[in-house]
Design a protein around this motif. Structure first.
Motif, mmCIF file in Angstrom:
data_model
loop_
_atom_site.group_PDB
_atom_site.id
_atom_site.type_symbol
_atom_site.label_atom_id
_atom_site.label_comp_id
_atom_site.label_asym_id
_atom_site.label_seq_id
_atom_site.Cartn_x
_atom_site.Cartn_y
_atom_site.Cartn_z
ATOM 1 N N PHE A 118 -9.655 116.230 -24.765
ATOM 2 C CA PHE A 118 -8.778 115.866 -23.556
ATOM 3 C C PHE A 118 -9.160 115.834 -22.374
ATOM 4 N N GLN A 119 -10.104 116.815 -22.142
ATOM 5 C CA GLN A 119 -11.089 116.917 -20.949
ATOM 6 C C GLN A 119 -12.345 116.077 -20.832
ATOM 7 N N ARG A 120 -12.921 116.170 -21.919
ATOM 8 C CA ARG A 120 -14.130 115.416 -21.927
ATOM 9 C C ARG A 120 -14.030 113.872 -21.980
ATOM 10 N N ILE A 121 -12.668 113.379 -22.447
ATOM 11 C CA ILE A 121 -12.840 111.939 -22.462
ATOM 12 C C ILE A 121 -12.577 111.255 -21.054
ATOM 13 N N LYS A 122 -12.002 112.178 -20.125
ATOM 14 C CA LYS A 122 -11.964 111.752 -18.817
ATOM 15 C C LYS A 122 -13.155 111.860 -17.753
ATOM 16 N N GLU A 149 -7.649 106.219 -21.846
ATOM 17 C CA GLU A 149 -9.288 106.507 -21.545
ATOM 18 C C GLU A 149 -10.240 106.204 -22.639
ATOM 19 N N VAL A 150 -9.740 106.211 -23.815
ATOM 20 C CA VAL A 150 -10.768 106.013 -24.929
ATOM 21 C C VAL A 150 -10.939 104.411 -24.782
ATOM 22 N N GLU A 202 -0.324 100.818 -29.771
ATOM 23 C CA GLU A 202 0.263 100.022 -28.606
ATOM 24 C C GLU A 202 -0.967 99.795 -27.750
ATOM 25 N N HIS A 203 -2.043 100.527 -27.811
ATOM 26 C CA HIS A 203 -3.060 100.159 -26.816
ATOM 27 C C HIS A 203 -4.515 99.106 -27.490
ATOM 28 N N PHE A 204 -4.079 98.649 -28.597
ATOM 29 C CA PHE A 204 -4.965 97.497 -29.056
ATOM 30 C C PHE A 204 -4.526 96.387 -29.601
ATOM 31 N N ARG A 205 -4.900 95.437 -29.554
ATOM 32 C CA ARG A 205 -4.380 93.911 -29.795
ATOM 33 C C ARG A 205 -4.616 93.759 -31.427
#
Length: 213
Positions: free
Chosen positions: A113-117, A150-151, A177-180
Motif C-alpha cells: 500500500f506504500q510501494r504502489i504509490k 494506483e494499480v 469498478e476500475h476496469f472496463r
C-alpha cells in the motif's frame, strides 16, 4: 489465498512464519493461518501463464511459496519479473528451497500500500496480486478506492491485473469498478481436506483478469 480470518494487517508487526510439511501436505503459515498451500500449483501456473500473454515486464505482490513467481520468471516471454514481499522470513524460506533463481526474477521487501504509490506510471505489462492480508484490510472500501487507481496507473496500456483465484463465481468488488474489460477462466481444483481458506475443498476456481484499456 481465498479468504483470511487471521490478523495479518498491512501495518502489523512481523508474525510467526512457518513452512509446515506434514502427511504429504505443504503449507505456508503466517500468523497461525494458512497463507498458501502447494495444492494451488496448477491454479498459480494458470494465472502466471495468462499474465505472461500480455507483455514482458511483470510485478507480483506476495511471494508465498513462489509457485507463480518462478513460473512467470521462467516464461520465455518474460524480460523482468519483480516480486514484492512484506515478510523477510517468507523470502528466506523461498531462497532456501530455490537457491538457483532465474536472472529475470528480483525480490524486494516492502508494504504494497506504500510501494504502489512509488512505482513509476506505465512501468509494467501485468501485475499478479496475492498478498496475505487481514480481513479488515480486504473489506476496507476507502483503502481499495484509493489503491486500485494506483494499480491502473502503474500498468501500461493493454496491461492486466490478475488477483489470486476465487472459488466463488463472482467478480472481486475491490477491482471491478476500475476496469472496463474483464476476462474470467474457470478451472477445476482439489484442495487438501485440511484447507480452511476456500469455499469447499473441491469444485471450480475462477481466475479473473482485469484489462487496462
Amino acid at each position: 489465498m481465498e479468504q483470511s480470518t487471521g490478523a495479518i494487517a498491512a501495518d502489523s508487526a512481523e508474525p510467526e512464519i512457518e513452512l509446515i510439511e506434514k502427511d504429504g501436505e505443504v503449507t505456508l503459515s503466517i500468523g497461525g493461518e494458512q497463507a498458501m498451500q502447494a495444492w494451488e500449483r496448477d491454479l498459480m501456473w494458470a494465472s502466471a501463464d495468462l499474465l505472461c500473454r500480455h507483455g514482458q515486464d511483470f510485478y507480483e505482490v506476495g511471494l508465498g511459496l513462489g509457485l507463480s513467481a518462478l513460473r512467470i520468471a521462467r516464461n520465455p516471454a518474460t524480460r523482468s519479473h519483480t516480486v514484492l514481499e512484506l515478510f523477510g522470513e517468507v523470502e528466506e524460506l523461498f531462497r532456501t528451497a530455490n537457491p538457483d533463481l532465474p536472472p529475470t526474477l528480483s525480490i524486494e521487501r516492502g508494504d504494497f500500500f506504500q510501494r504502489i504509490k512509488e512505482l513509476p506510471s506505465e512501468s509494467f505489462d501485468g501485475m499478479f496480486f496475492d498478498p496475505a492480508l487481514d480481513m479488515e484490510v480486504w473489506t476496507d472500501e476507502e483503502l481499495w478506492a484509493r489503491t486500485v487507481p494506483e494499480v491502473v496507473r502503474v500498468l501500461r496500456p493493454g496491461g492486466v491485473f490478475i488477483p489470486f483465484f476465487s472459488t466463488k463465481p463472482e467478480l472481486r468488488w475491490q477491482y471491478v469498478e476500475h476496469f472496463r474489460r474483464i476476462h474470467v477462466e474457470r478451472h477445476p481444483y482439489q484442495a487438501y481436506d485440511t484447507t480452511e481458506y476456500t469455499y469447499g475443498t473441491s469444485g471450480n476456481a475462477y481466475i479473473q483478469c482485469f484489462y487496462k484499456d
